[in-house]
Design an enzyme around this catalytic site. Structure first.
Site, PDB file in Angstrom:
ATOM      1  N   CYS A 121     -15.742  -8.667  12.498  1.00 43.92           N
ATOM      2  CA  CYS A 121     -14.922  -9.810  12.917  1.00 43.92           C
ATOM      3  C   CYS A 121     -13.955  -9.459  14.054  1.00 43.92           C
ATOM      4  O   CYS A 121     -13.265 -10.320  14.584  1.00 43.92           O
ATOM      5  CB  CYS A 121     -14.146 -10.378  11.732  1.00 43.92           C
ATOM      6  SG  CYS A 121     -12.804  -9.302  11.190  1.00 43.92           S
ATOM      7  N   GLU A 128      -1.691  -1.455  -6.112  1.00 43.83           N
ATOM      8  CA  GLU A 128      -2.943  -0.932  -6.643  1.00 43.83           C
ATOM      9  C   GLU A 128      -2.683  -0.386  -8.029  1.00 43.83           C
ATOM     10  O   GLU A 128      -1.631   0.195  -8.279  1.00 43.83           O
ATOM     11  CB  GLU A 128      -3.429   0.230  -5.779  1.00 43.83           C
ATOM     12  CG  GLU A 128      -4.174  -0.176  -4.553  1.00 43.83           C
ATOM     13  CD  GLU A 128      -4.592   1.041  -3.762  1.00 43.83           C
ATOM     14  OE1 GLU A 128      -5.756   1.105  -3.371  1.00 43.83           O
ATOM     15  OE2 GLU A 128      -3.759   1.923  -3.536  1.00 43.83           O
ATOM     16  N   CYS A 130     -12.317  -5.066   4.876  1.00 44.77           N
ATOM     17  CA  CYS A 130     -11.611  -5.756   5.955  1.00 44.77           C
ATOM     18  C   CYS A 130     -10.816  -6.911   5.343  1.00 44.77           C
ATOM     19  O   CYS A 130     -11.358  -7.711   4.585  1.00 44.77           O
ATOM     20  CB  CYS A 130     -12.597  -6.295   6.981  1.00 44.77           C
ATOM     21  SG  CYS A 130     -11.798  -7.256   8.293  1.00 44.77           S
ATOM     22  N   CYS A 162     -12.507  -3.541  12.831  1.00 43.44           N
ATOM     23  CA  CYS A 162     -13.656  -4.160  12.177  1.00 43.44           C
ATOM     24  C   CYS A 162     -14.723  -4.560  13.201  1.00 43.44           C
ATOM     25  O   CYS A 162     -14.470  -5.368  14.087  1.00 43.44           O
ATOM     26  CB  CYS A 162     -13.221  -5.384  11.373  1.00 43.44           C
ATOM     27  SG  CYS A 162     -14.612  -6.150  10.507  1.00 43.44           S
ATOM     28  N   ASP A 208       0.856  -1.177   0.000  1.00 39.53           N
ATOM     29  CA  ASP A 208       0.000   0.000   0.000  1.00 39.53           C
ATOM     30  C   ASP A 208       0.894   1.230   0.000  1.00 39.53           C
ATOM     31  O   ASP A 208       1.733   1.394   0.881  1.00 39.53           O
ATOM     32  CB  ASP A 208      -0.901  -0.002   1.247  1.00 39.53           C
ATOM     33  CG  ASP A 208      -1.780   1.235   1.301  1.00 39.53           C
ATOM     34  OD1 ASP A 208      -2.630   1.394   0.408  1.00 39.53           O
ATOM     35  OD2 ASP A 208      -1.602   2.063   2.221  1.00 39.53           O
ATOM     36  N   ASP A 238      -3.152   1.065   6.948  1.00 38.49           N
ATOM     37  CA  ASP A 238      -2.344   0.821   5.752  1.00 38.49           C
ATOM     38  C   ASP A 238      -1.957  -0.652   5.635  1.00 38.49           C
ATOM     39  O   ASP A 238      -1.884  -1.196   4.536  1.00 38.49           O
ATOM     40  CB  ASP A 238      -1.074   1.695   5.762  1.00 38.49           C
ATOM     41  CG  ASP A 238      -1.411   3.184   5.713  1.00 38.49           C
ATOM     42  OD1 ASP A 238      -2.518   3.524   5.259  1.00 38.49           O
ATOM     43  OD2 ASP A 238      -0.566   3.995   6.139  1.00 38.49           O
ATOM     44  N   CYS A 266     -12.501 -10.379   7.057  1.00 38.71           N
ATOM     45  CA  CYS A 266     -13.855 -10.869   6.754  1.00 38.71           C
ATOM     46  C   CYS A 266     -14.404 -10.282   5.452  1.00 38.71           C
ATOM     47  O   CYS A 266     -15.483 -10.657   5.010  1.00 38.71           O
ATOM     48  CB  CYS A 266     -14.795 -10.578   7.918  1.00 38.71           C
ATOM     49  SG  CYS A 266     -15.194  -8.827   8.108  1.00 38.71           S
TER      50      CYS A 266
HETATM   51 ZN   LIG Z   1     -13.614  -7.926   9.504  1.00 40.90          ZN
END
Ligand SMILES: [Zn+2]
Length: 263
Positions: free
Chosen positions: A218, A146, A197, A215, A62, A225, A200
Site C-alpha cells: 500500500c 501487547e 502493516c 509497505c 509498543d 515502532d 493494509c
Molecule cells: Zn500496507
C-alpha cells in the site's frame, strides 16, 4: 474532638471522635478493649463510588528497548537518561567487587556499594514507571498493550524478553492505576505486530535492524515502532477498522490483584 453520643437505652455518652463518620450509619458496636477503654465502632454504608469518566482517546503502545515506548499517536517515551549511567556504574562496581578477595574488608565495602547502587537503580526505575503510568491513565481512556512476552513467548518476541521485568511492572502499574482513573487497559495478541502493516494489514517481513516500515503493498512508510503501536491499537478496537481484530482482546482483570502491590 469531644462530643456526645446518644445511645438507647443508655442515654448520652461522652466520646472522643477519631474520625468523621461518612455515609449512613447501619450499626453501632460498643466494645471494651483489654486496656479497659471503650470503643464505639460504627458500621456505615457509603454510596458506591462511580469511577470518574475519562474522556481521553484510545491509544496503542509498543514497548521497546532503545525507546521505552512508542504510542500510536506518534508520541515517544524515552528511557530516562540516567538509567544508562547508573547501569554502567553498576557493571563497573560489580566487576570491582568480583576481583576482591573473599572475606576482605575491601570486598565488604564493595558489596555495600553494589547494594546501594542497586537500590538507586530500582528507585529510579520505579519513579519513572510511576510518572509515566499516571500520565497515561490520565490522558487516555483505553490503553492497548501487547500481551507480555513472558506470557506468550514466541520466537518473534524473544529479543524483547530481555527487558521484560520492567515491562511487566509497567503493565501491572498501568492496570492498577487505570481502575481509579476511568481508564481501561487491554492486552492484545502480540503475534506479528511489527510485521503487519497498520494500513493494509498485509505481512511485511523485516528484521530487527530495519527501523522503518515500508509497505510494498500500500506504500505506507512510517517508523516501525509507530506501525506496531497502530497495529496494537487496531487489535484492541474490533470493528473500528482492522481485519480479524475480534478475539484478541483480553481485559487485564487478572492482573489487578497482583498490581496492588505496586501502589
Ligand atoms: Zn500496507
Amino acid at each position: 474532638m469531644n462530643e456526645k453520643l446518644t445511645v438507647t437505652p443508655f442515654g448520652e455518652i461522652a466520646i472522643k471522635k477519631h474520625r468523621e463518620i461518612k455515609g449512613r450509619i447501619k450499626t453501632l458496636t460498643l466494645k471494651r478493649e483489654a486496656s479497659g477503654k471503650w470503643f464505639a465502632v460504627f458500621c456505615v454504608e457509603t454510596p458506591e463510588e462511580i469511577p470518574r469518566e475519562n474522556k481521553g482517546k484510545t491509544v496503542g503502545i509498543d514497548l521497546g528497548l532503545k525507546t521505552f515506548a512508542t504510542l500510536s499517536d506518534g508520541e515517544v517515551i524515552k528511557n530516562p537518561r540516567h538509567f544508562k549511567k547508573h547501569e554502567e556504574r553498576l557493571a563497573f562496581i560489580q566487576r570491582e567487587f568480583s576481583k576482591r578477595k573473599k572475606g576482605g574488608s575491601n570486598r565488604k565495602r564493595a558489596k555495600i556499594r553494589v547494594a546501594k547502587l542497586h537500590e538507586k537503580v530500582a528507585d529510579t526505575r520505579r519513579d519513572f514507571l510511576h510518572k509515566i503510568t499516571t500520565q497515561l491513565v490520565d490522558d487516555y481512556s483505553v490503553i492497548a498493550l501487547e500481551k507480555l512476552a513472558s506470557q506468550e513467548m514466541s520466537e518473534e518476541n524473544y529479543g524483547k524478553f530481555i527487558n521484560d521485568a520492567g515491562w511487566s511492572k509497567f503493565a501491572k502499574m498501568l492496570a492498577y492505576k487505570a481502575e481509579g482513573a476511568g481508564c481501561r487497559v487491554v492486552f492484545v495478541d502480540p503475534k506479528d505486530t511489527t510485521q503487519e502493516c497498520s494500513n493494509c494489514h498485509k505481512i511485511v517481513q523485516k528484521d530487527l535492524t530495519e527501523r522503518m516500515h515500508n509497505c510494498p503493498f500500500c506504500g505506507l512508510s512510517i517508523d516501525r515502532d509507530l506501525n506496531a503501536a497502530r497495529v496494537i491499537l487496531i487489535r484492541a478496537t474490533p470493528g473500528q477498522g482492522g481485519s480479524n481484530a475480534s478475539g484478541n482482546v483480553a481485559i487485564a482483570t487478572s492482573m489487578k490483584e497482583e498490581a496492588h502491590a505496586y501502589s
